[in-house]
Design a protein around this motif. Structure first.
Motif, PDB file in Angstrom:
ATOM      1  N   UNK A   1       2.648   8.942  -9.856  1.00 41.10           N
ATOM      2  CA  UNK A   1       2.380   7.608 -10.380  1.00 41.10           C
ATOM      3  C   UNK A   1       2.943   6.537  -9.440  1.00 41.10           C
ATOM      4  N   UNK A   2       4.140   6.763  -8.907  1.00 38.15           N
ATOM      5  CA  UNK A   2       4.727   5.807  -7.970  1.00 38.15           C
ATOM      6  C   UNK A   2       3.890   5.716  -6.691  1.00 38.15           C
ATOM      7  N   UNK A   3       3.391   6.836  -6.226  1.00 41.00           N
ATOM      8  CA  UNK A   3       2.526   6.834  -5.049  1.00 41.00           C
ATOM      9  C   UNK A   3       1.234   6.073  -5.333  1.00 41.00           C
ATOM     10  N   UNK A   4       0.680   6.260  -6.523  1.00 35.25           N
ATOM     11  CA  UNK A   4      -0.544   5.548  -6.899  1.00 35.25           C
ATOM     12  C   UNK A   4      -0.309   4.039  -6.917  1.00 35.25           C
ATOM     13  N   UNK A   5       0.822   3.602  -7.458  1.00 32.57           N
ATOM     14  CA  UNK A   5       1.137   2.168  -7.504  1.00 32.57           C
ATOM     15  C   UNK A   5       1.312   1.629  -6.083  1.00 32.57           C
ATOM     16  N   UNK A   6       1.961   2.405  -5.225  1.00 34.97           N
ATOM     17  CA  UNK A   6       2.141   2.000  -3.826  1.00 34.97           C
ATOM     18  C   UNK A   6       0.793   1.805  -3.145  1.00 34.97           C
ATOM     19  N   UNK A   7      -0.099   2.780  -3.293  1.00 38.24           N
ATOM     20  CA  UNK A   7      -1.415   2.700  -2.656  1.00 38.24           C
ATOM     21  C   UNK A   7      -2.261   1.582  -3.253  1.00 38.24           C
ATOM     22  N   UNK A   8      -2.144   1.373  -4.551  1.00 34.94           N
ATOM     23  CA  UNK A   8      -2.897   0.309  -5.211  1.00 34.94           C
ATOM     24  C   UNK A   8      -2.448  -1.063  -4.707  1.00 34.94           C
ATOM     25  N   UNK A   9      -1.139  -1.268  -4.599  1.00 30.21           N
ATOM     26  CA  UNK A   9      -0.617  -2.546  -4.100  1.00 30.21           C
ATOM     27  C   UNK A   9      -1.026  -2.755  -2.645  1.00 30.21           C
ATOM     28  N   UNK A  10      -0.898  -1.721  -1.825  1.00 25.71           N
ATOM     29  CA  UNK A  10      -1.262  -1.841  -0.413  1.00 25.71           C
ATOM     30  C   UNK A  10      -2.735  -2.181  -0.252  1.00 25.71           C
ATOM     31  N   UNK A  11      -3.580  -1.425  -0.932  1.00 25.77           N
ATOM     32  CA  UNK A  11      -5.017  -1.632  -0.786  1.00 25.77           C
ATOM     33  C   UNK A  11      -5.448  -3.000  -1.286  1.00 25.77           C
ATOM     34  N   UNK A  12      -4.858  -3.437  -2.386  1.00 25.84           N
ATOM     35  CA  UNK A  12      -5.203  -4.752  -2.916  1.00 25.84           C
ATOM     36  C   UNK A  12      -4.798  -5.878  -1.987  1.00 25.84           C
ATOM     37  N   UNK A  13      -3.582  -5.811  -1.446  1.00 28.14           N
ATOM     38  CA  UNK A  13      -3.115  -6.856  -0.524  1.00 28.14           C
ATOM     39  C   UNK A  13      -3.931  -6.831   0.763  1.00 28.14           C
ATOM     40  N   UNK A  14      -4.242  -5.637   1.279  1.00 33.74           N
ATOM     41  CA  UNK A  14      -5.059  -5.557   2.497  1.00 33.74           C
ATOM     42  C   UNK A  14      -6.459  -6.109   2.268  1.00 33.74           C
ATOM     43  N   UNK A  15      -7.039  -5.831   1.101  1.00 36.07           N
ATOM     44  CA  UNK A  15      -8.370  -6.364   0.802  1.00 36.07           C
ATOM     45  C   UNK A  15      -8.332  -7.891   0.779  1.00 36.07           C
ATOM     46  N   UNK A  16      -7.297  -8.438   0.191  1.00 37.24           N
ATOM     47  CA  UNK A  16      -7.179  -9.902   0.139  1.00 37.24           C
ATOM     48  C   UNK A  16      -6.928 -10.491   1.529  1.00 37.24           C
ATOM     49  N   UNK A  17      -6.015  -9.879   2.287  1.00 39.64           N
ATOM     50  CA  UNK A  17      -5.731 -10.377   3.633  1.00 39.64           C
ATOM     51  C   UNK A  17      -6.958 -10.267   4.522  1.00 39.64           C
ATOM     52  N   UNK A  18      -7.689  -9.169   4.401  1.00 37.12           N
ATOM     53  CA  UNK A  18      -8.883  -8.973   5.215  1.00 37.12           C
ATOM     54  C   UNK A  18      -9.948 -10.011   4.936  1.00 37.12           C
ATOM     55  N   UNK A  19     -10.044 -10.442   3.692  1.00 37.86           N
ATOM     56  CA  UNK A  19     -11.033 -11.458   3.328  1.00 37.86           C
ATOM     57  C   UNK A  19     -10.664 -12.830   3.900  1.00 37.86           C
TER      58      UNK A  19
END
Length: 172
Positions: A131-149
């Motif tokens: 679950x902690x790994x999932x939260x880590x990946x979710x936060x990373x992917x979300x921030x990268x998607x926003x930064x990439x945009x």
């Protein structure tokens, strides 16, 4: 047998993430960035042992701290990733030295939490780690998607002739 499968899935995901972190990777602009973390969350939630039944309240506190560390780690990992657009418009990201520092700090915090939980007699199983790994990946992917945009694409008329400068350096 189910516990072994969870451990193998977690180890495989961590290995994949670390391999991808050490090399330049294309960051897709699709809206499926949340699929792998959600699958990990579902697997973690359906497994028994997420919370120690003998110490439910303390176990929830430790799990919450672990999830907070995962959230901060994922966001820090994404903010320290160097992003750039290739000439064909694809977005690429590469981990930096700061990314390695974020990972080392996160590992130290997680080891400390695990040690504290063990000292208090709290059992943390594979589902908590997943679950902690999932939260880590979710936060990373979300921030990268926003930064990439936010990064202008080549040929969009804004900074087209400027050299490729890592965006994260402007924020650190």
């Amino acid at each position: 047998m189910q516990g072994l499968v969870n451990v193998l899935v977690t180890v495989a995901v961590i290995a994949l993430v670390l391999i991808r972190q050490c090399s330049a990777q294309q960051i897709s602009g699709d809206r499926r960035w949340w699929v792998l973390p959600v699958v990990l969350l579902v697997v973690a939630l359906r497994e028994p042992g997420l919370v120690d039944p003998r110490h439910e309240a303390l176990s929830m506190v430790v799990l919450s701290a672990e999830l907070a560390v995962g959230l901060v780690t994922g966001a820090g990992w994404a903010w320290t990733t160097r992003l750039r657009h290739a000439r064909d418009g694809t977005l690429w990201g590469t981990g930096t030295r700061a990314t390695a520092y974020v990972w080392c700090a996160a590992l130290a915090l997680r080891a400390g939490l695990y040690g504290l939980a063990t000292a208090m007699g709290i059992h943390q199983g594979g589902p908590a780690l997943m679950m902690a790994l999932a939260v880590t990946l979710l936060a990373r992917s979300g921030v990268l998607a926003r930064r990439g945009a936010e990064i202008p694409k080549p040929g969009s008329g804004s900074g087209e002739d400027m050299p490729s400068r890592p965006i994260w350096k402007d924020r650190v």
